[in-house]
Design a protein around this motif. Sequence first.
Motif, PDB file in Angstrom:
ATOM      1  N   GLU A  65       0.814  -1.212   0.000  1.00  0.00           N
ATOM      2  CA  GLU A  65       0.000   0.000   0.000  1.00  0.00           C
ATOM      3  C   GLU A  65       0.850   1.266   0.000  1.00  0.00           C
ATOM      4  OE1 GLU A  65      -3.234   2.648   0.101  1.00  0.00           O
ATOM      5  OE2 GLU A  65      -3.156   0.513  -0.377  1.00  0.00           O
ATOM      6  N   TYR A  66       1.877   1.300   0.842  1.00  0.00           N
ATOM      7  CA  TYR A  66       2.627   2.542   1.052  1.00  0.00           C
ATOM      8  C   TYR A  66       4.015   2.543   0.407  1.00  0.00           C
ATOM      9  CZ  TYR A  66      -0.989   2.939   4.615  1.00  0.00           C
ATOM     10  OH  TYR A  66      -2.191   2.973   5.263  1.00  0.00           O
ATOM     11  N   GLY A  67       4.450   1.403  -0.137  1.00  0.00           N
ATOM     12  CA  GLY A  67       5.795   1.345  -0.695  1.00  0.00           C
ATOM     13  C   GLY A  67       5.853   1.392  -2.208  1.00  0.00           C
ATOM     14  N   GLU A  68       4.729   1.655  -2.824  1.00  0.00           N
ATOM     15  CA  GLU A  68       4.635   1.583  -4.288  1.00  0.00           C
ATOM     16  C   GLU A  68       5.643   2.480  -5.005  1.00  0.00           C
ATOM     17  OE1 GLU A  68       1.210   2.062  -7.794  1.00  0.00           O
ATOM     18  OE2 GLU A  68       0.834   2.774  -5.760  1.00  0.00           O
ATOM     19  N   ASN A  84      -4.896   2.486  -2.337  1.00  0.00           N
ATOM     20  CA  ASN A  84      -4.182   2.037  -3.534  1.00  0.00           C
ATOM     21  C   ASN A  84      -4.504   0.593  -3.889  1.00  0.00           C
ATOM     22  OD1 ASN A  84      -2.843   4.519  -3.860  1.00  0.00           O
ATOM     23  ND2 ASN A  84      -1.223   3.908  -2.439  1.00  0.00           N
ATOM     24  N   LEU A  85      -4.467  -0.280  -2.888  1.00  0.00           N
ATOM     25  CA  LEU A  85      -4.724  -1.699  -3.133  1.00  0.00           C
ATOM     26  C   LEU A  85      -6.161  -1.940  -3.545  1.00  0.00           C
ATOM     27  CD1 LEU A  85      -2.721  -3.315  -0.186  1.00  0.00           C
ATOM     28  CD2 LEU A  85      -2.246  -3.560  -2.619  1.00  0.00           C
ATOM     29  N   TYR A 111      -7.439  -3.304  -7.192  1.00  0.00           N
ATOM     30  CA  TYR A 111      -8.185  -4.568  -7.240  1.00  0.00           C
ATOM     31  C   TYR A 111      -9.538  -4.387  -7.923  1.00  0.00           C
ATOM     32  CZ  TYR A 111     -10.147  -8.994  -5.673  1.00  0.00           C
ATOM     33  OH  TYR A 111     -10.725 -10.239  -5.644  1.00  0.00           O
ATOM     34  N   MET A 112     -10.234  -3.331  -7.582  1.00  0.00           N
ATOM     35  CA  MET A 112     -11.556  -3.103  -8.182  1.00  0.00           C
ATOM     36  C   MET A 112     -11.442  -2.915  -9.687  1.00  0.00           C
ATOM     37  SD  MET A 112     -13.831  -3.230  -5.705  1.00  0.00           S
ATOM     38  CE  MET A 112     -15.273  -2.203  -5.974  1.00  0.00           C
ATOM     39  N   ILE A 136      -5.640  -9.216  -1.000  1.00  0.00           N
ATOM     40  CA  ILE A 136      -4.319  -9.835  -0.832  1.00  0.00           C
ATOM     41  C   ILE A 136      -4.326 -10.695   0.417  1.00  0.00           C
ATOM     42  CG2 ILE A 136      -2.994  -7.979  -1.954  1.00  0.00           C
ATOM     43  CD1 ILE A 136      -2.121  -7.185   0.971  1.00  0.00           C
ATOM     44  N   ALA A 137      -3.460 -11.699   0.441  1.00  0.00           N
ATOM     45  CA  ALA A 137      -3.158 -12.442   1.659  1.00  0.00           C
ATOM     46  C   ALA A 137      -1.877 -11.854   2.218  1.00  0.00           C
ATOM     47  CB  ALA A 137      -2.990 -13.930   1.356  1.00  0.00           C
ATOM     48  N   SER A 138      -1.936 -11.372   3.456  1.00  0.00           N
ATOM     49  CA  SER A 138      -0.800 -10.668   4.038  1.00  0.00           C
ATOM     50  C   SER A 138      -0.187 -11.466   5.184  1.00  0.00           C
ATOM     51  CB  SER A 138      -1.242  -9.286   4.544  1.00  0.00           C
ATOM     52  OG  SER A 138      -0.137  -8.550   5.042  1.00  0.00           O
TER      53      SER A 138
END
Length: 348
Positions: free
Chosen positions: A84-87, A144-145, A149-150, A203-205
């Motif tokens: 989410e934050y490291g893109e 962002n994620l 995804y949508m 996502i699976a985190s």
Amino acid sequence: MTDLSSAENLIVALPSKGRLGEAADKFFGRAGLNIVKPNRRQYTATIPSLPAAAVVLQRPRDIVSKVADGLADIGVTGLDNVLEYGEDHADIMVIDRLGFGRCELLLAVPDSWIDVASIADLADLSLRSQARGAQLRIATKYSNLVKSYMYQKGISHFLLVHAEGAMEAAPRMGYADLIADLSETGTTLRENQLRPIDGGTIIASEAVLIANRRTMRQSSKKLETLREMLELIEAHRRARQYVSLRANIAGETIAEVQGRILANPALSGTKGPGVVAVASPPGAERRWFETTLLVQSDLIHKTMQHLRDLGGTDIIVTRPNYVFDAKSEIYDRFERLLQSTDGPYGAI
């Protein structure tokens, strides 16, 4: 006292509190890397067994920016935060998945939406909402994620509502129609009359170890410290798969005892038995040999019975704290990622 000023110290950012923080403390502690915090209000810590490492305690989401900016060399956070934050941070690399803090970022709708059971149903609802001039409102802190995804699912007509904490109440409070949030067991969703939909897992985190490619390239001392850390973690993780059996077996020679044990290759250890002669007292009627085997944990009883069938006695089973291989797979992978320019995250 943690020395954050030394250019040669490996700066490690760990979660400051919560379940992820507790799990990280236990994870490092089991590997012999105990995190020592002077007091609960101080946001620095030490690793006595790794004196060239200095620990800073941060919120999981802030750990991404601290590592990205080079204020920390490595850190432990959730994969969800990294994605989410490291893109936009090319220096961030994911070294390894750590196996704890598992959860899913998923879409959840109110139980009353009986006609919405899948992502396809949600897409249909979005189109119907658009036809009447409305938008699906999704409460989330993972903009962002969720947006990505949508769009992947062909849903483009929606509105993201930023929310922090307790967003399960959003539909009932009326500021969102559904939510996208992390869920570990689904209990909190059920207690708030929400349910996940089929195909709605974004996502699976889990907890991951991340590093700053730039700062790690600049210091051989930091690389040396990181290598020691990774090798201890890897060897402890490997050790959980094995047990060591030691037994005394009567025989004629070392070769003869080895041959009897090796007659059952499946129960003769990962690399074969280690056999040494026991110093028997003068006049002893039998010669004894001590054998040591390293075997998979699920073979404890079968291996014990194999040794017993050979006349083995005084059989002792111990669990090793560490099992080191000829080389560290984790560190080798890290070195490849360190030199790679294939992407911002390495091999997630």
